[in-house]
Design a protein around this motif. Sequence first.
Motif, mmCIF file in Angstrom:
data_model
loop_
_atom_site.group_PDB
_atom_site.id
_atom_site.type_symbol
_atom_site.label_atom_id
_atom_site.label_comp_id
_atom_site.label_asym_id
_atom_site.label_seq_id
_atom_site.Cartn_x
_atom_site.Cartn_y
_atom_site.Cartn_z
ATOM 1 N N GLU A 10 -15.345 5.092 12.355
ATOM 2 C CA GLU A 10 -14.792 4.791 11.032
ATOM 3 C C GLU A 10 -13.263 4.939 11.051
ATOM 4 O OE1 GLU A 10 -16.526 3.737 8.344
ATOM 5 O OE2 GLU A 10 -18.326 3.727 9.598
ATOM 6 N N GLU A 11 -12.591 4.229 10.150
ATOM 7 C CA GLU A 11 -11.123 4.207 10.115
ATOM 8 C C GLU A 11 -10.507 5.603 10.001
ATOM 9 O OE1 GLU A 11 -7.515 2.535 7.349
ATOM 10 O OE2 GLU A 11 -9.308 1.287 7.548
ATOM 11 N N GLN A 12 -11.033 6.450 9.121
ATOM 12 C CA GLN A 12 -10.464 7.794 8.955
ATOM 13 C C GLN A 12 -10.587 8.609 10.237
ATOM 14 O OE1 GLN A 12 -8.506 8.847 6.569
ATOM 15 N NE2 GLN A 12 -8.751 6.845 5.631
ATOM 16 N N ASP A 13 -11.699 8.454 10.957
ATOM 17 C CA ASP A 13 -11.859 9.151 12.230
ATOM 18 C C ASP A 13 -10.922 8.573 13.290
ATOM 19 O OD1 ASP A 13 -13.738 11.005 11.336
ATOM 20 O OD2 ASP A 13 -15.401 9.632 11.708
ATOM 21 N N CYS A 14 -10.700 7.255 13.253
ATOM 22 C CA CYS A 14 -9.726 6.640 14.169
ATOM 23 C C CYS A 14 -8.344 7.246 13.938
ATOM 24 C CB CYS A 14 -9.662 5.128 13.958
ATOM 25 S SG CYS A 14 -11.035 4.187 14.619
ATOM 26 N N LEU A 15 -7.953 7.368 12.676
ATOM 27 C CA LEU A 15 -6.642 7.939 12.357
ATOM 28 C C LEU A 15 -6.543 9.391 12.813
ATOM 29 C CD1 LEU A 15 -6.102 6.371 8.830
ATOM 30 C CD2 LEU A 15 -4.878 5.794 10.941
ATOM 31 N N ARG A 16 -7.613 10.155 12.642
ATOM 32 C CA ARG A 16 -7.614 11.558 13.088
ATOM 33 C C ARG A 16 -7.453 11.628 14.605
ATOM 34 N NH1 ARG A 16 -11.221 14.373 15.482
ATOM 35 N NH2 ARG A 16 -12.957 12.981 14.989
ATOM 36 N N TYR A 44 3.327 7.926 11.979
ATOM 37 C CA TYR A 44 4.318 8.179 10.942
ATOM 38 C C TYR A 44 3.925 7.314 9.753
ATOM 39 C CZ TYR A 44 8.766 8.375 8.490
ATOM 40 O OH TYR A 44 9.730 8.548 7.533
ATOM 41 N N GLY A 45 3.291 7.931 8.767
ATOM 42 C CA GLY A 45 2.765 7.159 7.647
ATOM 43 C C GLY A 45 1.682 6.230 8.142
ATOM 44 N N ALA A 100 16.543 9.158 10.818
ATOM 45 C CA ALA A 100 16.797 10.592 10.661
ATOM 46 C C ALA A 100 15.480 11.365 10.576
ATOM 47 C CB ALA A 100 17.642 10.839 9.417
ATOM 48 N N ARG A 101 14.512 10.834 9.828
ATOM 49 C CA ARG A 101 13.205 11.510 9.724
ATOM 50 C C ARG A 101 12.463 11.471 11.057
ATOM 51 N NH1 ARG A 101 13.550 8.958 4.727
ATOM 52 N NH2 ARG A 101 12.187 7.250 5.339
ATOM 53 N N LEU A 102 12.537 10.355 11.773
ATOM 54 C CA LEU A 102 11.853 10.249 13.055
ATOM 55 C C LEU A 102 12.425 11.218 14.082
ATOM 56 C CD1 LEU A 102 11.392 6.384 13.420
ATOM 57 C CD2 LEU A 102 9.649 8.086 12.847
ATOM 58 N N VAL A 119 10.553 2.529 18.133
ATOM 59 C CA VAL A 119 9.777 1.323 17.879
ATOM 60 C C VAL A 119 8.595 1.718 17.002
ATOM 61 C CG1 VAL A 119 8.379 -0.513 18.915
ATOM 62 C CG2 VAL A 119 10.449 0.296 20.076
ATOM 63 N N GLN A 120 8.289 0.875 16.033
ATOM 64 C CA GLN A 120 7.142 1.109 15.157
ATOM 65 C C GLN A 120 6.154 -0.043 15.304
ATOM 66 O OE1 GLN A 120 8.986 1.283 11.348
ATOM 67 N NE2 GLN A 120 9.452 -0.890 11.281
ATOM 68 N N ILE A 121 4.872 0.297 15.179
ATOM 69 C CA ILE A 121 3.813 -0.704 15.186
ATOM 70 C C ILE A 121 3.032 -0.523 13.896
ATOM 71 C CG2 ILE A 121 1.745 -1.600 16.314
ATOM 72 C CD1 ILE A 121 2.810 -0.391 18.937
ATOM 73 N N ARG A 122 2.987 -1.560 13.098
ATOM 74 C CA ARG A 122 2.180 -1.512 11.866
ATOM 75 C C ARG A 122 0.711 -1.580 12.228
ATOM 76 N NH1 ARG A 122 6.489 -4.821 10.677
ATOM 77 N NH2 ARG A 122 7.909 -3.922 9.163
#
Length: 140
Positions: A10-16, A44-45, A100-102, A119-122
């Motif tokens: 599931e998506e939430q477990d993927c994020l964890r 990051y977000g 600055a936050r990164l 570099v960021q990946i959406r």
Amino acid sequence: MAGGLLTEIEEQDCLRLLRDSHVGRVVYTEGALPVCTPVNFTLYGDQLVFRTSATSRLAAVAAGQIVAFEVDEVDELSHSGWSILVTGLADVVRDPSTLARLSDLDVDSWAGEDRDLWVQIRLTRMVGRRLGYPSLSWLV
């Protein structure tokens, strides 16, 4: 041993699992050929971020290219593990307040400290799969 049970994560477990991981592989094209580069990363977000050198091959293709990003963990003894594949648009982070936050994040590049380009990946598409045996599911 017979084949294990393949299930979707599931998506939430993927994020964890992504939050708990620190090394993944960026897959992109260079000269119409696939290239895979391991990187240290964090979430990051709703984006996956990593540092690279401004003169690296990865930096040269990062601006505006669709890439894949793969993270996994495998236990060869139990023949179990999981894999997450993210697909999304990669781009160089240029916003000064975001940079600055990164810089406060704990993302140490194993490749050296001259990795000053972020570099960021959406996270446009995310697919997670788990392979295991019901009696060994606690291992994964």
